[in-house]
Design a protein around this motif. Structure first.
Motif, PDB file in Angstrom:
ATOM      1  N   MET A 192       0.827  -1.205   0.000  1.00  0.00           N
ATOM      2  CA  MET A 192       0.000   0.000   0.000  1.00  0.00           C
ATOM      3  C   MET A 192       0.861   1.254   0.000  1.00  0.00           C
ATOM      4  SD  MET A 192      -3.018   1.279  -0.170  1.00  0.00           S
ATOM      5  CE  MET A 192      -4.103  -0.085   0.226  1.00  0.00           C
ATOM      6  N   ILE A 193       1.934   1.293   0.826  1.00  0.00           N
ATOM      7  CA  ILE A 193       2.797   2.468   0.871  1.00  0.00           C
ATOM      8  C   ILE A 193       3.425   2.697  -0.493  1.00  0.00           C
ATOM      9  CG2 ILE A 193       4.819   3.504   1.928  1.00  0.00           C
ATOM     10  CD1 ILE A 193       4.308   1.831   4.390  1.00  0.00           C
ATOM     11  N   GLN A 194       3.925   1.633  -1.105  1.00  0.00           N
ATOM     12  CA  GLN A 194       4.587   1.752  -2.411  1.00  0.00           C
ATOM     13  C   GLN A 194       3.634   2.359  -3.435  1.00  0.00           C
ATOM     14  OE1 GLN A 194       7.924   0.455  -2.911  1.00  0.00           O
ATOM     15  NE2 GLN A 194       7.827   1.680  -4.767  1.00  0.00           N
ATOM     16  N   GLN A 195       2.361   1.968  -3.410  1.00  0.00           N
ATOM     17  CA  GLN A 195       1.390   2.479  -4.365  1.00  0.00           C
ATOM     18  C   GLN A 195       1.061   3.949  -4.108  1.00  0.00           C
ATOM     19  OE1 GLN A 195      -1.872  -0.226  -3.852  1.00  0.00           O
ATOM     20  NE2 GLN A 195      -0.928  -1.861  -5.030  1.00  0.00           N
ATOM     21  N   ASP A 196       1.067   4.351  -2.837  1.00  0.00           N
ATOM     22  CA  ASP A 196       0.677   5.710  -2.474  1.00  0.00           C
ATOM     23  C   ASP A 196       1.788   6.736  -2.683  1.00  0.00           C
ATOM     24  OD1 ASP A 196      -1.803   4.798  -1.770  1.00  0.00           O
ATOM     25  OD2 ASP A 196      -1.394   4.713   0.377  1.00  0.00           O
ATOM     26  N   LEU A 197       3.048   6.310  -2.668  1.00  0.00           N
ATOM     27  CA  LEU A 197       4.153   7.251  -2.798  1.00  0.00           C
ATOM     28  C   LEU A 197       4.169   7.891  -4.181  1.00  0.00           C
ATOM     29  CD1 LEU A 197       7.070   5.357  -1.017  1.00  0.00           C
ATOM     30  CD2 LEU A 197       6.128   7.556  -0.333  1.00  0.00           C
ATOM     31  N   LYS A 198       4.363   9.195  -4.202  1.00  0.00           N
ATOM     32  CA  LYS A 198       4.481   9.948  -5.438  1.00  0.00           C
ATOM     33  C   LYS A 198       5.952  10.267  -5.666  1.00  0.00           C
ATOM     34  CE  LYS A 198       0.019  12.128  -4.586  1.00  0.00           C
ATOM     35  NZ  LYS A 198      -0.662  13.416  -4.276  1.00  0.00           N
ATOM     36  N   TYR A 199       6.503   9.764  -6.767  1.00  0.00           N
ATOM     37  CA  TYR A 199       7.909   9.950  -7.090  1.00  0.00           C
ATOM     38  C   TYR A 199       8.062  10.981  -8.196  1.00  0.00           C
ATOM     39  CZ  TYR A 199       9.016   5.564  -4.647  1.00  0.00           C
ATOM     40  OH  TYR A 199       9.170   4.578  -3.710  1.00  0.00           O
ATOM     41  N   LYS A 200       9.231  11.619  -8.209  1.00  0.00           N
ATOM     42  CA  LYS A 200       9.634  12.403  -9.371  1.00  0.00           C
ATOM     43  C   LYS A 200      10.393  11.468 -10.311  1.00  0.00           C
ATOM     44  CE  LYS A 200       8.284  16.210  -7.299  1.00  0.00           C
ATOM     45  NZ  LYS A 200       7.131  16.993  -7.727  1.00  0.00           N
ATOM     46  N   ASP A 201       9.996  11.428 -11.563  1.00  0.00           N
ATOM     47  CA  ASP A 201      10.682  10.628 -12.582  1.00  0.00           C
ATOM     48  C   ASP A 201      10.531   9.130 -12.317  1.00  0.00           C
ATOM     49  OD1 ASP A 201      11.538  13.061 -13.749  1.00  0.00           O
ATOM     50  OD2 ASP A 201      13.215  13.129 -12.364  1.00  0.00           O
ATOM     51  N   THR A 202      11.600   8.463 -11.920  1.00  0.00           N
ATOM     52  CA  THR A 202      11.604   7.004 -11.833  1.00  0.00           C
ATOM     53  C   THR A 202      11.618   6.527 -10.397  1.00  0.00           C
ATOM     54  OG1 THR A 202      12.917   5.026 -12.336  1.00  0.00           O
ATOM     55  CG2 THR A 202      14.129   7.055 -12.009  1.00  0.00           C
ATOM     56  N   ARG A 203      11.158   5.327 -10.169  1.00  0.00           N
ATOM     57  CA  ARG A 203      11.162   4.741  -8.828  1.00  0.00           C
ATOM     58  C   ARG A 203      12.420   3.934  -8.545  1.00  0.00           C
ATOM     59  NH1 ARG A 203       5.134   3.108  -6.937  1.00  0.00           N
ATOM     60  NH2 ARG A 203       4.054   4.905  -7.795  1.00  0.00           N
ATOM     61  N   SER A 204      13.388   3.965  -9.421  1.00  0.00           N
ATOM     62  CA  SER A 204      14.504   3.029  -9.340  1.00  0.00           C
ATOM     63  C   SER A 204      15.490   3.323  -8.214  1.00  0.00           C
ATOM     64  CB  SER A 204      15.258   2.992 -10.669  1.00  0.00           C
ATOM     65  OG  SER A 204      15.807   4.266 -10.958  1.00  0.00           O
ATOM     66  N   VAL A 205      15.373   4.469  -7.540  1.00  0.00           N
ATOM     67  CA  VAL A 205      16.346   4.832  -6.510  1.00  0.00           C
ATOM     68  C   VAL A 205      16.201   3.968  -5.264  1.00  0.00           C
ATOM     69  CG1 VAL A 205      17.142   6.717  -5.009  1.00  0.00           C
ATOM     70  CG2 VAL A 205      16.459   7.197  -7.366  1.00  0.00           C
ATOM     71  N   TYR A 206      14.954   3.604  -4.914  1.00  0.00           N
ATOM     72  CA  TYR A 206      14.678   2.977  -3.618  1.00  0.00           C
ATOM     73  C   TYR A 206      14.078   1.588  -3.744  1.00  0.00           C
ATOM     74  CZ  TYR A 206      14.946   7.782  -1.838  1.00  0.00           C
ATOM     75  OH  TYR A 206      15.351   9.048  -1.523  1.00  0.00           O
ATOM     76  N   THR A 207      14.246   0.839  -2.646  1.00  0.00           N
ATOM     77  CA  THR A 207      13.474  -0.367  -2.388  1.00  0.00           C
ATOM     78  C   THR A 207      12.716  -0.143  -1.089  1.00  0.00           C
ATOM     79  OG1 THR A 207      15.049  -1.834  -3.493  1.00  0.00           O
ATOM     80  CG2 THR A 207      13.621  -2.832  -1.845  1.00  0.00           C
ATOM     81  N   LEU A 208      11.461  -0.579  -1.027  1.00  0.00           N
ATOM     82  CA  LEU A 208      10.679  -0.481   0.200  1.00  0.00           C
ATOM     83  C   LEU A 208      10.496  -1.868   0.786  1.00  0.00           C
ATOM     84  CD1 LEU A 208       8.995   1.327   2.120  1.00  0.00           C
ATOM     85  CD2 LEU A 208       7.012   0.760   0.699  1.00  0.00           C
ATOM     86  N   THR A 209      10.930  -2.041   2.034  1.00  0.00           N
ATOM     87  CA  THR A 209      10.820  -3.319   2.726  1.00  0.00           C
ATOM     88  C   THR A 209       9.849  -3.178   3.884  1.00  0.00           C
ATOM     89  OG1 THR A 209      13.113  -3.828   2.181  1.00  0.00           O
ATOM     90  CG2 THR A 209      12.081  -5.159   3.900  1.00  0.00           C
ATOM     91  N   ASP A 210       8.842  -4.034   3.938  1.00  0.00           N
ATOM     92  CA  ASP A 210       7.855  -3.999   5.013  1.00  0.00           C
ATOM     93  C   ASP A 210       8.252  -5.000   6.093  1.00  0.00           C
ATOM     94  OD1 ASP A 210       5.712  -3.880   6.679  1.00  0.00           O
ATOM     95  OD2 ASP A 210       4.198  -4.223   5.146  1.00  0.00           O
ATOM     96  N   ASN A 211       8.653  -4.480   7.251  1.00  0.00           N
ATOM     97  CA  ASN A 211       9.102  -5.332   8.350  1.00  0.00           C
ATOM     98  C   ASN A 211       8.058  -5.483   9.448  1.00  0.00           C
ATOM     99  OD1 ASN A 211      12.106  -5.554   7.550  1.00  0.00           O
ATOM    100  ND2 ASN A 211      11.753  -3.347   7.546  1.00  0.00           N
ATOM    101  N   THR A 212       6.803  -5.103   9.179  1.00  0.00           N
ATOM    102  CA  THR A 212       5.792  -5.096  10.235  1.00  0.00           C
ATOM    103  C   THR A 212       5.445  -6.502  10.719  1.00  0.00           C
ATOM    104  OG1 THR A 212       4.090  -4.968   8.515  1.00  0.00           O
ATOM    105  CG2 THR A 212       4.780  -2.907   9.531  1.00  0.00           C
ATOM    106  N   ALA A 213       5.614  -7.493   9.882  1.00  0.00           N
ATOM    107  CA  ALA A 213       5.261  -8.853  10.287  1.00  0.00           C
ATOM    108  C   ALA A 213       6.106  -9.352  11.457  1.00  0.00           C
ATOM    109  CB  ALA A 213       5.392  -9.811   9.101  1.00  0.00           C
ATOM    110  N   ASN A 214       7.341  -8.853  11.582  1.00  0.00           N
ATOM    111  CA  ASN A 214       8.202  -9.286  12.685  1.00  0.00           C
ATOM    112  C   ASN A 214       8.303  -8.231  13.781  1.00  0.00           C
ATOM    113  OD1 ASN A 214       9.803  -7.364  11.478  1.00  0.00           O
ATOM    114  ND2 ASN A 214      11.588  -8.680  11.188  1.00  0.00           N
ATOM    115  N   GLY A 215       7.355  -7.290  13.788  1.00  0.00           N
ATOM    116  CA  GLY A 215       7.336  -6.276  14.840  1.00  0.00           C
ATOM    117  C   GLY A 215       8.096  -5.016  14.504  1.00  0.00           C
ATOM    118  N   GLY A 216       8.599  -4.929  13.272  1.00  0.00           N
ATOM    119  CA  GLY A 216       9.357  -3.756  12.863  1.00  0.00           C
ATOM    120  C   GLY A 216       8.502  -2.750  12.117  1.00  0.00           C
ATOM    121  N   VAL A 217       9.160  -1.934  11.292  1.00  0.00           N
ATOM    122  CA  VAL A 217       8.476  -0.878  10.540  1.00  0.00           C
ATOM    123  C   VAL A 217       8.949  -0.917   9.092  1.00  0.00           C
ATOM    124  CG1 VAL A 217       8.259   0.584  12.577  1.00  0.00           C
ATOM    125  CG2 VAL A 217      10.262   0.842  11.085  1.00  0.00           C
TER     126      VAL A 217
END
Length: 290
Positions: free
Chosen positions: A1-26
């Motif tokens: 959901m976060i990945q879909q909501d983020l608005k990028y300039k140009d390309t998305r290739s700069v970042y990777t988004l990792t969801d750590n909530t399943a193990n108690g993280g963020v």
């Protein structure tokens, strides 16, 4: 959901988004470039995954903006899980828009969270000791991350407009050269999520300082606002890229953000978008054990 909501300039290739909530993280944003360095753990938090309420919702990582201290404690605990760290591993900046840098050792660990912070006016941190989580905090200003894989050293800096015109990135490179023998041509640098040029309007006196410091790039960095005399749109992304390149970091070792805090106020804290009613997200960098 976060990945879909983020608005990028140009390309998305700069970042990777990792969801750590399943193990108690963020959730953590990481740079694809820095992910190629096995010596590093790093990440940039979003607003998502914490327990803070109201204008701090939910992952505020500032103790100084009026949030409930126990909520910030819990937010740091969850962030620590995502970084494979503990609260005693964090070292925090004391950001006052300087170009001051502190060389960090294990004796500094926990300062700002579980121990008293016995230093002031520090916007940059460097270390060559594994396990220390260098930490800096943002809500439109520019995160700068540095890594030297040859000498196994790292640095992190906070660079708002004052830090940028003072070439905080160059000062961090110099500090790592002096402390660890780092060579700029071996180093990697990343310019993190921050306010974009379209959103960042500044007065003529600020623009004048950038034109004087970056005379060859004045036109690109400071665009006049149509119909608003004495107002300019300032490009902190490009300015910091110039600083790092002129400090000697090669193009192929540079990652420059395409993600604006002000364009994404539901996902990232933004001082401008919230008119100052906000918390801070964090940028974190740690050397793994060799």
């Amino acid at each position: 959901m976060i990945q879909q909501d983020l608005k990028y300039k140009d390309t998305r290739s700069v970042y990777t988004l990792t969801d750590n909530t399943a193990n108690g993280g963020v959730p953590l944003l990481t740079f694809r470039l820095l992910n190629q360095l096995p010596m590093l753990t790093h990440g940039i938090t979003t607003r998502i995954g914490g327990v803070s309420q109201g204008m701090y919702a939910t992952l505020n990582l500032s103790y100084q903006r009026g949030d409930d201290e126990s909520a910030v404690d819990e937010n740091f605990l969850r962030t620590a899980i995502s970084l494979d760290a503990s609260l005693s591993d964090f070292v925090l900046t004391d950001q006052t828009h300087t170009a001051n840098i502190r060389t960090v050792t294990r004796a500094d660990c926990g300062k700002g969270i579980i121990k008293e912070q016995d230093y002031k006016d520090i916007d940059g941190l460097i270390t060559d000791e594994p396990g220390i989580v260098l930490s800096a905090f943002f809500a439109d200003c520019v995160p700068l991350l540095f890594a030297d894989p040859v000498h196994r050293a790292i640095g992190i800096s906070h660079s708002g407009w004052r830090g940028t015109v003072a070439r905080m990135g160059r000062e961090t490179v110099r500090a790592m050269q002096e402390a660890y023998g780092s060579r700029p041509q071996d180093m990697y640098g990343a310019v993190g999520p921050s306010i974009c040029q379209s959103c960042y309007e500044v007065s003529e006196d600020v623009a004048k300082q950038f034109k004087e410091e970056f005379p060859r790039h004045a036109e690109a960095l400071c665009e006049p606002v149509p119909g608003a005399a004495g107002k300019f749109r300032l490009d902190l992304w490009k300015a910091n890229q110039i600083v790092l390149k002129e400090a000697g970091i090669p193009d192929g070792h540079l990652a420059v953000t395409n993600l604006c805090t002000c364009c994404n106020p539901k996902i990232l804290f933004s001082h401008r978008a919230s008119k100052g009613r906000r918390g801070n997200f964090g940028a974190f960098l740690k050397l793994k054990d060799s």
